[in-house]
Design an enzyme around this catalytic site. Structure first.
Site, PDB file in Angstrom:
ATOM      1  N   ASP A 126      -7.383  -5.791  -0.447  1.00  0.00           N
ATOM      2  CA  ASP A 126      -5.965  -4.866  -0.048  1.00  0.00           C
ATOM      3  C   ASP A 126      -5.902  -4.860   1.488  1.00  0.00           C
ATOM      4  OD1 ASP A 126      -8.162  -3.355   1.511  1.00  0.00           O
ATOM      5  OD2 ASP A 126      -8.214  -2.388  -0.424  1.00  0.00           O
ATOM      6  N   LYS A 171      -0.623  -2.274  -0.902  1.00  0.00           N
ATOM      7  CA  LYS A 171       0.463  -2.032  -0.840  1.00  0.00           C
ATOM      8  C   LYS A 171       1.458  -2.660   0.199  1.00  0.00           C
ATOM      9  CE  LYS A 171      -0.943   2.252  -2.062  1.00  0.00           C
ATOM     10  NZ  LYS A 171      -2.240   1.899  -1.636  1.00  0.00           N
ATOM     11  N   ILE A 228     -14.368   4.569  -3.487  1.00  0.00           N
ATOM     12  CA  ILE A 228     -14.193   5.906  -2.052  1.00  0.00           C
ATOM     13  C   ILE A 228     -12.530   6.059  -1.803  1.00  0.00           C
ATOM     14  CG2 ILE A 228     -14.105   7.844  -0.635  1.00  0.00           C
ATOM     15  CD1 ILE A 228     -17.245   6.884  -0.147  1.00  0.00           C
ATOM     16  N   MET A 248      -6.435   8.804   4.587  1.00  0.00           N
ATOM     17  CA  MET A 248      -5.117   8.767   4.840  1.00  0.00           C
ATOM     18  C   MET A 248      -4.541  10.113   4.908  1.00  0.00           C
ATOM     19  SD  MET A 248      -5.197   7.083   0.864  1.00  0.00           S
ATOM     20  CE  MET A 248      -6.096   7.490  -0.106  1.00  0.00           C
TER      21      MET A 248
END
Ligand code: SAH
Length: 452
Positions: A235, A257, A293, A370
Site C-alpha cells: 500500500d 489508494k 490494525i 488517520m
C-alpha cells in the site's frame, strides 16, 4: 594446488591429539562429535580434557609425545609448539598418516574448515589457508542464511527420502518430488510451522506488517518471507527504504489508494491475491504498521478463506508504537491510567461514530489513526464529551522515518493546528499529563517539540 574436500566418517577410528592446552581442547570437540576414538598425549591437560578423560570420552596419556604413539592412527593433530609439531609431522609423514600441525600450514596435510553445523547439514569452508578471516565471515553469513531450523528440516527430508525409496515409485517421479521437497517454498512452509514437507507446492499469501517506516522495524520473519516472494502487493504507507528490501526477482505492485490514476478497489486487490496464489505463487500482501490494525486485513482474509487459499499473518510494529517511540512516551503508565484504545477518525459508511464520551472517560491513552484533516473536529467532539481543553496531545507525523515530526499541543490548540504531513497519528490522554509536559504542550502548541 587445490585441496580435495571430503567429509570423513571417523566413528571408531583412532585419532591422536598431541597437546592438551586450550588450542588442543578446541580441536577435540569436533572429533568427539564424529565419535572418533581419541587419544590425547600431553603431560598436562585443560580441565575439560581431564574431565572428558575421567568420563571415558577420550583416553589421556599424561606424558610427552613418543613416535610409537602414532602406531595405527588414522589422523594426528599436533597442538604443540612448532619444533615439536615439525617432528610429529615428519614421523606421521613417514608412516603415511595425515597430520594437522595447528597454526603451521606448511605442515598440514588437512585443515579444519570453518563449518556451519545444522545437525546433519554441514557446510564447510576452506580458503586453502589464504584467509581464515574470510572463512569466518562466510561462516557467519551462512549461519544467518541457514538457521538452526535446518537441522530438523534436513532430518525430515531424510526420512521423506527413505520412505520414497521404500515405496515402489517411478524413479523419475521420485527425483522430481525430492527436488520439490527440498525447494525454498517447502522450506518456508516448514519454517512457518507446517511440519510436513509434503504440503509445499501450492501458492500461499502472507499478510505482512512492515512497521511504521524504519526498515529496521521489519520483523526477521517479514524480511525472510519478502526474500521468498514471487509477488508483493503493497500500500501507500510503505517507505522506499522498505521497498528496497524486496528482491529484484519479485513482481512489485502498488495497490495503495493514492497510487496512479486509477483507484484500485479492495475487490481488485482480493482478486489479485487469489489469482496469484492459485497460480502457485508466494504472495506477500505488505502493509504499513500491523496489517490487522485499520488495514482491511479481515476483508482479504475472508476472500482467501472463501477461495480455500492458505494464508499466514506476520504481525508488524503498529504506528502507535512508532509514534510513542518518536515522542519518547509510554503508551500506558500504570500510575496514570489503565487503558489504551486504538481509534480511527475514518469510518465505513453506515457505521456509527466512536463513542466519544467513552473515550473521554477512558482514563488512559487514545491513539487516533488517520486523523488527517479531522483534527479540529476531533478536538471539538472530545471537549464536548468532557475532556478538558488543556488535555495534552501529541501529533506524530512520519514516525520512525528520517523526517519524523513530533508536535505537542493541547486539545484546544489542536483545533487551530495546520494538518501535519501524512501519515500522522494523534495521541491523546492522561499518560502525557505530567505537569512539565503539559506546560511544554501549552508553549509549543503547533510547533515542533523541543523536548528531545
Ligand atoms: N496498519 C497501520 C495503520 C493503517 S491506517 C498500522 O498498524 O500502523 C493508516 C494510518 O496509520 C495513518 O493515517 C496514520 O494515522 C497511521 N500511520 C501509519 N504509519 C505512520 C507513521 N509512520 N507515522 C505516523 N502515523 C502513521
Amino acid at each position: 594446488m587445490s585441496l580435495f574436500p571430503v567429509f570423513i566418517k571417523l566413528e571408531g577410528r583412532p585419532v591422536l591429539l598431541v597437546g592438551a592446552g586450550s588450542v588442543g581442547e578446541s580441536k577435540v570437540s569436533a572429533l568427539l562429535a564424529s565419535r572418533a576414538d581419541v587419544t590425547v598425549v600431553a603431560p598436562r591437560a585443560t580441565a575439560s580434557i581431564a574431565k572428558w578423560s575421567a568420563e571415558k570420552k577420550l583416553r589421556w596419556v599424561a606424558r610427552e609425545f613418543r613416535p610409537e604413539d602414532l602406531d595405527g592412527m588414522t589422523l594426528v593433530i599436533a597442538a604443540v609448539p612448532a619444533e615439536v609439531a615439525a617432528r610429529i609431522h615428519d614421523e606421521a609423514h613417514a608412516r603415511g598418516i595425515l597430520c594437522n600441525s595447528v597454526d603451521d600450514p606448511d605442515r598440514c596435510d588437512f585443515y579444519y574448515g570453518a563449518v556451519v553445523n545444522r545437525g546433519d547439514l554441514q557446510i564447510a569452508i576452506s580458503t586453502n589457508g589464504h584467509s581464515p578471516a574470510l572463512a569466518q565471515r562466510l561462516r557467519q553469513e551462512l549461519e544467518r542464511q541457514f538457521g538452526p531450523e535446518y537441522a530438523e528440516w534436513v532430518a525430515l527430508l531424510g526420512s521423506a527420502r527413505q520412505e520414497m525409496f521404500a515405496a515402489a515409485m517411478d524413479p523419475e517421479v521420485r527425483r522430481e518430488r525430492l527436488h520439490q521437497l527440498a525447494g525454498a517454498k517447502a522450506f518456508q512452509e516448514f519454517a512457518l510451522g507446517n511440519a510436513s514437507p509434503e504440503a509445499a507446492s501450492k501458492g500461499k499469501v502472507y499478510l505482512v506488517g512492515a512497521g511504521p517506516g524504519d526498515p529496521e522495524l521489519l520483523t526477521l520473519k517479514a524480511l525472510r518471507i519478502l526474500g521468498q516472494a514471487d509477488a508483493v502487493l503493497h500500500d501507500d504507507l510503505l517507505t522506499p527504504d522498505i521497498l528496497e528490501l524486496i528482491p529484484a526477482s519479485a513482481r512489485v505492485e502498488c495497490v495503495g489508494k493514492r497510487h496512479g490514476e486509477r483507484q484500485i478497489t479492495q475487490d481488485e486487490i482480493n482478486r489479485r491475491l487469489r489469482t496469484y496464489a492459485v497460480a502457485g505463487e508466494t504472495v506477500v500482501r505488505l502493509k504499513g504498521g500491523d496489517g490487522t490494525i485499520f488495514g482491511r486485513a479481515s476483508e482479504e482474509m475472508d476472500a482467501l478463506r472463501s477461495a480455500g487459499i492458505p494464508f499466514t499473518i506476520i504481525p508488524g510494529v503498529t504506528a502507535a508504537s512508532g509514534a510513542a517511540a518518536a515522542a519518547g512516551i509510554s503508551l500506558t503508565d500504570r500510575r496514570l491510567g489503565s487503558a489504551l484504545v486504538f481509534l480511527t477518525a475514518q469510518r465505513c459508511k453506515g457505521n456509527p461514530p466512536p463513542n466519544w464520551k467513552a473515550v473521554a472517560a477512558l482514563g488512559g491513552t487514545a491513539a487516533i489513526y488517520m486523523p488527517g484533516g479531522h483534527e479540529a473536529d476531533l478536538a471539538q467532539q472530545l471537549m464536548e464529551a468532557g475532556l478538558p481543553a488543556d488535555t495534552p496531545c501529541i501529533v506524530v507525523a512520519k514516525a520512525t522515518q528520517a523526517d519524523e515530526q513530533v508536535i505537542e499541543v493541547t486539545l484546544s490548540g489542536l483545533r487551530d493546528m495546520t494538518t501535519p504531513p501524512a501519515p500522522a497519528l494523534l495521541l491523546i490522554g492522561v499518560v502525557q499529563s505530567d505537569p512539565a509536559r503539559l506546560e511544554q504542550a501549552r508553549e509549543n502548541t503547533g510547533k515542533r517539540s523541543t523536548f528531545y
